[in-house]
Write an enzyme that holds these catalytic residues in place. Structure first.
Site, PDB file in Angstrom:
ATOM      1  N   HIS A 263       0.852  -1.189   0.000  1.00 16.44           N
ATOM      2  CA  HIS A 263       0.000   0.000   0.000  1.00 16.44           C
ATOM      3  C   HIS A 263       0.883   1.233   0.000  1.00 16.44           C
ATOM      4  O   HIS A 263       1.908   1.254   0.677  1.00 16.44           O
ATOM      5  CB  HIS A 263      -0.927   0.011   1.222  1.00 16.44           C
ATOM      6  CG  HIS A 263      -2.052   0.972   1.098  1.00 16.44           C
ATOM      7  ND1 HIS A 263      -1.900   2.327   1.340  1.00 16.44           N
ATOM      8  CD2 HIS A 263      -3.338   0.789   0.719  1.00 16.44           C
ATOM      9  CE1 HIS A 263      -3.052   2.923   1.123  1.00 16.44           C
ATOM     10  NE2 HIS A 263      -3.946   2.024   0.735  1.00 16.44           N
ATOM     11  N   ASP A 314      -8.053  -4.924   0.107  1.00 14.83           N
ATOM     12  CA  ASP A 314      -8.595  -5.781  -0.947  1.00 14.83           C
ATOM     13  C   ASP A 314      -8.339  -7.262  -0.696  1.00 14.83           C
ATOM     14  O   ASP A 314      -9.047  -8.120  -1.212  1.00 14.83           O
ATOM     15  CB  ASP A 314      -7.992  -5.397  -2.310  1.00 14.83           C
ATOM     16  CG  ASP A 314      -8.668  -4.169  -2.885  1.00 14.83           C
ATOM     17  OD1 ASP A 314      -9.840  -3.934  -2.554  1.00 14.83           O
ATOM     18  OD2 ASP A 314      -8.022  -3.445  -3.655  1.00 14.83           O
TER      19      ASP A 314
END
Ligand code: ACO
Length: 378
Positions: A263, A314
Site C-alpha cells: 500500500h 482488498d
C-alpha cells in the site's frame, strides 16, 4: 519554470487540505478516522447509513436525523425506467463496473438540475446515487443471469436490501452485518486514486455525475479496487493452504506482484481496515465452513516471509465477498457501493473551496526539431 524534482506517483505530496479523513502513522500503528471518529469504533458500533450521514453532513446523526436519512435513502432506491432499459440492452458480457459508470452517466442525463451545485442540491444527488448503486448492481446481475428483478424494499437496511435484491432472499443477520461493516471500511480513504480523480474533475466544476463516472472508471484498475477480483483468482488457483508458499515464491521469482499486498500509505504498518476485515473473513469462513480464509492466511504468511509485504483491504475483501455468495466480477462494484459516500463528500468539499487542480509535467522529449513538410517526409 524552475527545475523541480519529479515526485513519481505523487508519493507523499500534500495536494490539498481536507476535513474528511485522517490517516496518521503513530509508533508503528496506523490511525484512520472519518471526520475525527476512529474507523474501529465506526466499524464495530455504527451502520453504513450512519457513516454516509457522517461523511456527507460532517458529524454523526442524532437518532431522529438518522431515522429520516434512512427513509430518504430507501425512498430513492428504485431506478428510473430508462436505466432499467439500459441495463436490459447492455450486452450481458459487459463488466459490471462498466455498467455502473454508464448508468451513472445516464442518470446525469436524466437530471434536469445536472449543473446545480448548491449544498442542498449536492446532498440530493448524493442520496440518490448512494441509494441507487446497489439497485444498479443487483438488477444488472439478475438481468444477465436471466432472472426476474427483485425490487428494493423500504424495510431492509442498505446492506440487507442489496443482498436481498441480489439473491432473492433476505440475508441472515450475520451476512447483513458483514456486508454493512465491509461497506463502512470501504467508505472513505483520503486521496486514494479514485477520490483524487473525482476531486480533479470537481475542480473544473464538472457536474457531480461526471466526477463519479471518473472515479468509478479509476477504481476499476487492478492496482486499486480491481485487486480484490485478482485476489479471488489467486485464491482459486492456489486452492489449498499447502500450495500457497510455492505459488508466492514462484510469482515473486518471476517479478510478478501479488495482488492484495502493499500500500502506498501503509508501507510497513498494517492497514487498519485489512485488520478489521481479517477478523470478519475469519468469522464468516468458520460459519460457512469455507476454505478461503485458510488459503488467504497461508498466502499472507508466505508473502511476508519472502517480501515483507502486508495485506491491504482488498486482500480480505475477496474471502468476505466469496462467503457472502457475491460473484467474483461484482467485487469492485461492492467496493464502489462502499466508496460512493467518500467520493461525494470530497466532491462537495472541492466545490465549496475550489481551486483548479492542474499540476505540471517535466518535459523529457526532444526539443527544437525542424518541421519537415509532409511531401518531404520519408
Ligand atoms: N507484490 C509484490 N511486490 C510488491 C507489491 C506486490 N503486491 N507491492 C509492492 N511491491 C514491491 C515493488 O515491486 C517494489 O519492490 P522493489 O523496491 O524491490 O522494486 C516495492 O514493493 C515498492 O513498490 P511500489 O510500486 O513503489 O509501491 P507503490 O506505492 O507505487 O504501489 C500498490 C502501491 C499499487 C498498492 C502496490 O503495492 C501494488 O501493486 N499492490 C498490488 C495491487 C493491490 O493490491 N492494489 C490494491 C491497493 S489498496 C486499494 O486500492 C484499496
Amino acid at each position: 519554470m524552475s527545475e523541480k524534482e519529479v515526485l513519481e506517483g505523487l508519493e507523499d505530496v500534500i495536494a490539498l487540505e481536507s476535513k474528511i479523513s485522517r490517516i496518521e502513522l503513530v509508533d508503528g500503528t496506523a490511525i484512520l478516522e472519518y471526520r475525527g471518529y476512529d474507523i474501529r469504533d465506526l466499524a464495530k458500533k455504527s451502520t453504513f447509513e450512519e457513516v454516509c450521514y457522517l461523511l456527507l453532513y460532517g458529524d454523526l446523526p442524532k437518532k431522529y436525523e438518522l431515522q429520516d436519512f434512512k427513509i430518504e435513502l430507501a425512498e430513492r432506491r428504485e431506478l428510473p425506467p430508462q436505466i432499467i432499459g439500459l441495463l436490459t440492452h447492455l450486452p450481458q458480457y459487459t463488466h459490471p463496473m462498466v455498467v455502473l459508470r454508464t448508468s451513472v452517466s445516464y442518470l446525469g442525463s436524466l437530471d434536469k438540475k445536472l449543473h446545480e451545485k448548491s449544498r442542498e442540491e449536492c446532498l440530493e444527488k448524493s442520496k440518490s446515487l448512494i441509494a441507487k448503486f446497489p439497485t444498479i448492481i443487483a438488477y444488472f446481475h439478475r438481468i444477465r443471469m436471466g432472472k426476474n428483478l427483485i425490487p428494493p424494499t423500504l424495510e431492509l437496511s442498505h446492506a440487507a436490501n442489496f443482498l436481498y435484491m441480489l439473491h432473492g432472499e433476505e440475508p441472515s443477520s450475520t451476512a447483513e452485518r458483514a456486508l454493512d461493516m465491509d461497506l463502512i471500511l470501504h467508505a472513505e480513504h483520503e486521496l486514494n486514486a479514485s477520490t483524487f480523480v473525482a476531486r480533479v474533475a470537481a475542480s473544473t466544476l464538472a457536474d457531480m455525475y461526471a466526477c463519479v463516472v471518473a472515479a468509478t472508471g479509476t477504481l476499476m484498475g487492478p492496482l486499486h479496487g480491481g485487486a480484490a477480483n485478482e485476489v479471488m483468482k489467486m485464491l482459486r488457483e492456489v486452492a489449498t493452504p499447502r500450495r500457497a508458499e510455492e505459488y508466492v515464491k514462484k510469482k515473486l521469482e518471476m517479478g510478478e506482484r501479488i495482488m492484495g499486498f502493499g500500500h502506498r500509505v501503509y508501507r510497513n504498518v498494517m492497514d487498519p481496515r485489512a485488520e478489521l476485515l481479517r477478523g470478519l473473513a475469519k468469522k464468516l469462513s468458520e460459519e460457512k465452513e469455507s476454505i478461503w480464509f485458510k488459503v488467504s492466511e497461508a498466502i499472507a504468511e508466505a508473502v511476508y516471509k519472502y517480501k515483507k509485504l502486508l495485506p491491504n483491504i482488498d486482500f480480505y475483501s475477496a474471502s468476505v465477498y466469496a462467503a457472502l455468495g457475491i460473484p467474483d466480477d461484482l467485487f469492485v462494484n461492492i467496493f464502489a457501493m462502499g466508496r460512493i459516500p467518500g467520493w461525494l463528500a470530497h466532491i462537495m468539499e472541492q466545490y465549496e473551496n475550489n481551486r483548479l487542480i492542474r499540476p505540471r509535467a517535466k518535459y523529457i522529449g526532444e526539443k527544437n526539431k525542424e518541421y519537415i513538410p509532409l511531401t518531404r517526409r520519408e
